[in-house]
Scaffold this motif. Structure first.
Motif, PDB file in Angstrom:
ATOM      1  N   MET A  27       0.879  -1.274   0.053  1.00  0.00           N
ATOM      2  CA  MET A  27      -0.070   0.178  -0.018  1.00  0.00           C
ATOM      3  C   MET A  27       0.983   1.426   0.000  1.00  0.00           C
ATOM      4  O   MET A  27       0.674   2.134  -0.766  1.00  0.00           O
ATOM      5  CB  MET A  27      -0.860   0.100   1.153  1.00  0.00           C
ATOM      6  CG  MET A  27      -1.626   1.305   1.167  1.00  0.00           C
ATOM      7  SD  MET A  27      -2.752   1.888  -0.221  1.00  0.00           S
ATOM      8  CE  MET A  27      -4.232   0.376   0.109  1.00  0.00           C
ATOM      9  N   HIS A 288      -6.921  -1.129  -1.048  1.00  0.00           N
ATOM     10  CA  HIS A 288      -7.243  -0.528   0.320  1.00  0.00           C
ATOM     11  C   HIS A 288      -8.611  -1.398   0.754  1.00  0.00           C
ATOM     12  O   HIS A 288      -8.605  -2.000   1.776  1.00  0.00           O
ATOM     13  CB  HIS A 288      -7.727   0.961  -0.050  1.00  0.00           C
ATOM     14  CG  HIS A 288      -8.241   1.562   1.379  1.00  0.00           C
ATOM     15  ND1 HIS A 288      -9.777   1.415   1.632  1.00  0.00           N
ATOM     16  CD2 HIS A 288      -7.726   2.275   2.199  1.00  0.00           C
ATOM     17  CE1 HIS A 288      -9.751   1.804   2.665  1.00  0.00           C
ATOM     18  NE2 HIS A 288      -8.809   2.489   3.208  1.00  0.00           N
ATOM     19  N   LEU A 301      -4.179   2.328   7.680  1.00  0.00           N
ATOM     20  CA  LEU A 301      -3.826   2.686   6.161  1.00  0.00           C
ATOM     21  C   LEU A 301      -4.102   4.014   5.918  1.00  0.00           C
ATOM     22  O   LEU A 301      -3.245   4.634   4.882  1.00  0.00           O
ATOM     23  CB  LEU A 301      -4.914   1.850   5.348  1.00  0.00           C
ATOM     24  CG  LEU A 301      -4.913   0.308   5.454  1.00  0.00           C
ATOM     25  CD1 LEU A 301      -6.464  -0.123   4.676  1.00  0.00           C
ATOM     26  CD2 LEU A 301      -3.785  -0.432   4.988  1.00  0.00           C
TER      27      LEU A 301
END
Length: 340
Positions: A27, A288, A301
């Motif tokens: 990510m 995500h 995140l």
């Protein structure tokens, strides 16, 4: 066949502390590419960039998934769509941004610009606006690794347009004969500027051409970072074991024009379809949402994104504040310096 790894269950790669760290790094890597590119767009509109730029927005999963399957010491070559490759390989954002602005603190001293980025500290051997030109460079790097017995591999990025360049076929042929540790990685975004892949390729999948050179070929969903990582990791392990090269093709999407700021006189894409990609096949959003579905903390995140945004903001400020190279710098880096 296009390979994807979408699953409701937590993948084995993401289990445990190390697996969690890998998922977060995926990510982080995609956000580094995305936010760097978005900052580049802002600089373009502000008049701070000296030329048009080729963006990797939409292709982040392909680039990051492939690079994370390699080590820092491994070689990597990119292409004219150049920012994402060194970013995914771990290059510093401030030095990359400075290079885009032509500053002396850039990775190439301000002499390369957007399409000619190289950072040997992370194995990035460089890129070029000449289609297919980095393919023999990667092949040569693979030969060097084999001769030295270093255990390194060479990851070679190219697009669907370069898939029909003669130098690719020459390189794959010799790499197969000599069993070189090279991973030929095609980012197939469907268009060579405005020419569709279906118009320019004799096969539906670039990976099918691997059979002609006695190497494995696989096509993966380029919007699925885990699928890309798995396919590339398999090719990397094969190369390190001395079993020779592989061809990996990632089917992906270029969300913006071939070059940002370029106007193509005749429309060649349905703009409504292109606009829909941001909500349907955006690799950053897809990953995500998948991570949240697998139990990852959305707050964590968000913190990753915030940290990357700060890194990008600092890179822009560093680049703006950096000096341009002096005129006499034009006479350096031209010839090899003689040693005493």
């Amino acid at each position: 066949m296009t390979v994807s790894t979408e699953s409701a269950a937590l993948p084995a790669e993401f289990a445990g502390t190390e697996g969690h760290a890998l998922a977060i790094e995926m990510m982080r890597g995609m956000q580094r590419v995305r936010l760097f590119e978005e900052a580049t767009i802002a600089l373009f509109h502000a008049g701070d960039l000296p030329a048009m730029v080729h963006l990797s927005i939409g292709q982040e999963a392909a680039v990051v998934g492939a690079c994370l399957a390699t080590e820092t010491s491994d070689y990597m070559t990119g292409n004219h769509r150049s920012h994402g490759h060194p970013i995914a390989k771990g290059a510093r954002l401030d030095a990359l941004m400075a290079e885009l602005l032509g500053k002396a603190t850039g990775v190439c001293g301000g002499k390369g610009g957007s399409m000619h980025l190289a950072d040997f500290s992370v194995g990035s051997l460089g890129e070029s606006g000449i289609v297919g030109s980095a393919i023999p460079v990667a092949t040569g790097a693979g030969l060097a690794a084999q001769v030295k017995g270093s255990g390194q591999v060479a990851l070679c990025f190219f697009g669907d347009g370069a898939a029909s360049e003669g130098v690719l076929h020459e390189s794959m042929n010799i790499a197969s004969i000599w069993r070189l540790p090279v991973i030929y990685f095609c980012e197939n975004n469907g268009y060579a500027v405005s020419v569709t892949a279906s118009e320019s390729l004799s096969v539906p999948d670039v990976s099918m051409r691997a059979a002609g050179y006695s190497m494995p070929g696989v096509t993966v969903d380029g919007q699925d970072v885990l699928a890309v990582y798995r396919a590339t990791l398999s090719a990397v392990r094969r190369a390190r074991d001395g079993d020779g090269p592989s061809l990996v093709e990632a089917k992906t999407y270029r969300f913006h024009e071939h070059a940002y700021g370029l106007t193509v006189p005749s429309p060649y894409r349905d703009q409504s379809v292109v606009d829909s990609w941001f909500s349907t096949v955006d690799p950053v959003t897809l990953f995500h949402d998948r991570l949240v579905g697998w139990g990852f903390d959305a707050t964590e995140l968000a913190a990753v994104t915030a940290a990357v945004r700060s890194e990008v903001d600092a890179a822009v400020e560093f680049a703006k504040a950096s000096p341009f190279p002096p005129p006499e710098a034009a006479y350096t880096d031209v010839y090899s310096e003689a040693s005493a």
